[in-house]
Design a protein around this motif. Structure first.
Motif, short mmCIF file in Angstrom:
data_model
loop_
_atom_site.label_atom_id
_atom_site.label_comp_id
_atom_site.label_asym_id
_atom_site.label_seq_id
_atom_site.Cartn_x
_atom_site.Cartn_y
_atom_site.Cartn_z
N GLN A 39 -8.28 0.43 7.70
CA GLN A 39 -8.78 -0.25 6.51
C GLN A 39 -8.14 0.33 5.25
O GLN A 39 -7.69 -0.42 4.38
CB GLN A 39 -10.30 -0.11 6.42
CG GLN A 39 -10.92 -0.87 5.27
CD GLN A 39 -12.44 -0.72 5.23
OE1 GLN A 39 -13.00 0.13 5.93
NE2 GLN A 39 -13.07 -1.53 4.44
N LYS A 40 -8.05 1.65 5.17
CA LYS A 40 -7.40 2.29 4.01
C LYS A 40 -5.93 1.89 3.93
O LYS A 40 -5.41 1.64 2.85
CB LYS A 40 -7.51 3.81 4.10
CG LYS A 40 -8.81 4.36 3.63
CD LYS A 40 -8.77 5.87 3.65
CE LYS A 40 -10.07 6.45 3.20
NZ LYS A 40 -10.06 7.92 3.21
N ALA A 41 -5.26 1.85 5.08
CA ALA A 41 -3.84 1.47 5.11
C ALA A 41 -3.66 0.04 4.63
O ALA A 41 -2.73 -0.26 3.88
CB ALA A 41 -3.27 1.65 6.50
N ALA A 42 -4.55 -0.84 5.04
CA ALA A 42 -4.47 -2.24 4.61
C ALA A 42 -4.69 -2.35 3.10
O ALA A 42 -3.97 -3.06 2.41
CB ALA A 42 -5.50 -3.09 5.35
N GLU A 43 -5.66 -1.61 2.59
CA GLU A 43 -5.92 -1.62 1.14
C GLU A 43 -4.75 -1.00 0.39
O GLU A 43 -4.35 -1.51 -0.65
CB GLU A 43 -7.20 -0.84 0.84
CG GLU A 43 -8.45 -1.55 1.29
CD GLU A 43 -9.69 -0.69 1.18
OE1 GLU A 43 -9.60 0.45 0.68
OE2 GLU A 43 -10.76 -1.17 1.62
N HIS A 44 -4.21 0.08 0.93
CA HIS A 44 -3.06 0.74 0.29
C HIS A 44 -1.85 -0.19 0.27
O HIS A 44 -1.13 -0.25 -0.71
CB HIS A 44 -2.72 2.04 1.02
CG HIS A 44 -1.55 2.77 0.43
ND1 HIS A 44 -1.62 3.38 -0.80
CD2 HIS A 44 -0.30 2.96 0.88
CE1 HIS A 44 -0.46 3.93 -1.07
NE2 HIS A 44 0.37 3.70 -0.06
N GLY A 45 -1.66 -0.93 1.33
CA GLY A 45 -0.54 -1.87 1.41
C GLY A 45 -0.64 -2.94 0.35
O GLY A 45 0.34 -3.32 -0.27
N LYS A 46 -1.86 -3.43 0.09
CA LYS A 46 -2.08 -4.44 -0.95
C LYS A 46 -1.76 -3.88 -2.32
O LYS A 46 -1.05 -4.49 -3.10
CB LYS A 46 -3.53 -4.92 -0.94
CG LYS A 46 -3.87 -5.82 0.21
CD LYS A 46 -5.33 -6.23 0.10
CE LYS A 46 -5.79 -6.94 1.34
NZ LYS A 46 -7.22 -7.23 1.31
N THR A 47 -2.30 -2.70 -2.62
CA THR A 47 -2.09 -2.13 -3.95
C THR A 47 -0.66 -1.67 -4.13
O THR A 47 -0.13 -1.75 -5.22
CB THR A 47 -3.05 -0.96 -4.23
OG1 THR A 47 -2.86 0.04 -3.25
CG2 THR A 47 -4.49 -1.42 -4.24
N LYS A 48 -0.02 -1.19 -3.08
CA LYS A 48 1.36 -0.74 -3.20
C LYS A 48 2.29 -1.92 -3.45
O LYS A 48 3.17 -1.86 -4.29
CB LYS A 48 1.78 -0.01 -1.92
CG LYS A 48 3.13 0.63 -2.02
CD LYS A 48 3.43 1.44 -0.79
CE LYS A 48 4.77 2.11 -0.91
NZ LYS A 48 5.09 2.90 0.26
N ARG A 49 2.06 -2.99 -2.74
CA ARG A 49 2.93 -4.15 -2.86
C ARG A 49 2.77 -4.84 -4.22
O ARG A 49 3.70 -5.30 -4.82
CB ARG A 49 2.61 -5.14 -1.75
CG ARG A 49 3.60 -6.29 -1.70
CD ARG A 49 3.32 -7.22 -0.56
NE ARG A 49 2.96 -6.46 0.62
CZ ARG A 49 2.52 -6.99 1.73
NH1 ARG A 49 2.40 -8.29 1.84
NH2 ARG A 49 2.20 -6.26 2.76
N GLY A 101 -3.17 -4.19 -8.27
CA GLY A 101 -3.99 -5.35 -7.92
C GLY A 101 -4.37 -6.17 -9.13
O GLY A 101 -4.92 -7.26 -9.01
N LYS A 102 -4.06 -5.67 -10.34
CA LYS A 102 -4.45 -6.37 -11.56
C LYS A 102 -3.25 -7.05 -12.23
O LYS A 102 -3.40 -7.79 -13.16
CB LYS A 102 -5.08 -5.38 -12.55
CG LYS A 102 -6.36 -4.80 -12.03
CD LYS A 102 -6.93 -3.83 -13.01
CE LYS A 102 -8.19 -3.21 -12.44
NZ LYS A 102 -8.74 -2.20 -13.32
N SER A 103 -2.08 -6.75 -11.74
CA SER A 103 -0.88 -7.29 -12.36
C SER A 103 -0.02 -7.97 -11.31
O SER A 103 0.03 -7.55 -10.17
CB SER A 103 -0.09 -6.14 -13.00
OG SER A 103 1.15 -6.60 -13.42
#
Length: 141
Positions: free
Chosen positions: A119-129, A133-135
């Motif tokens: 779950q953390k990896a999935a969240e990290h992948g979203k924010t890293k990519r 997450g706001k821009s």
């Protein structure tokens, strides 16, 4: 010089990889190590010798095993974020913190840990990519 003295308070100081691995395998076994660490040398025809050979060549896996040794097998309190940035063998264990009995582990708990990590990896992948997450990467003026 002062740092060298403090390193001697680290349970990894002077401990060879083979002895470290023997201790945790004798206590937990290869199956439980694989369940928690997800390192294939603990799953496919595991042996101390082959695992040591792999861990000596693979820094990320060796550090993962050393962290497991410190915080599961030796059951030391978690370190500060400053110490967390250092490799396990260079971390300084504060005076008065001594190893305790090994943590009791289970396959069910290992599954919960893996789910949390995924779950953390999935969240990290979203924010890293996509940044934070706001821009969307374009500046708005």
């Amino acid at each position: 010089m002062n740092d060298e003295i403090n390193y001697t308070n680290n349970p990894l100081h002077g401990l060879g990889l083979q002895e470290l691995l023997t201790q945790i395998v004798d206590h937990y076994g290869f199956e439980l190590l694989y369940a928690y660490l997800n390192i294939n040398c603990f799953k496919t025809n595991p042996s101390i010798e082959s695992s040591v050979k792999f861990l000596k060549k693979t820094e990320w896996a060796r550090e993962k095993v050393e962290v497991f040794y410190l915080y599961k097998f030796k059951n030391l309190p978690r370190v500060s974020s400053e110490q967390f940035e250092l490799p396990p063998r260079k971390r300084i264990v504060p005076e008065g913190q001594t190893p305790r009995e090994p943590v009791e582990l289970s396959f069910e708990d290992a599954e919960r840990v893996r789910e949390k990590q995924a779950q953390k990896a999935a969240e990290h992948g979203k924010t890293k990519r996509y940044g934070n997450g706001k821009s969307d990467g374009y500046s708005r003026r």
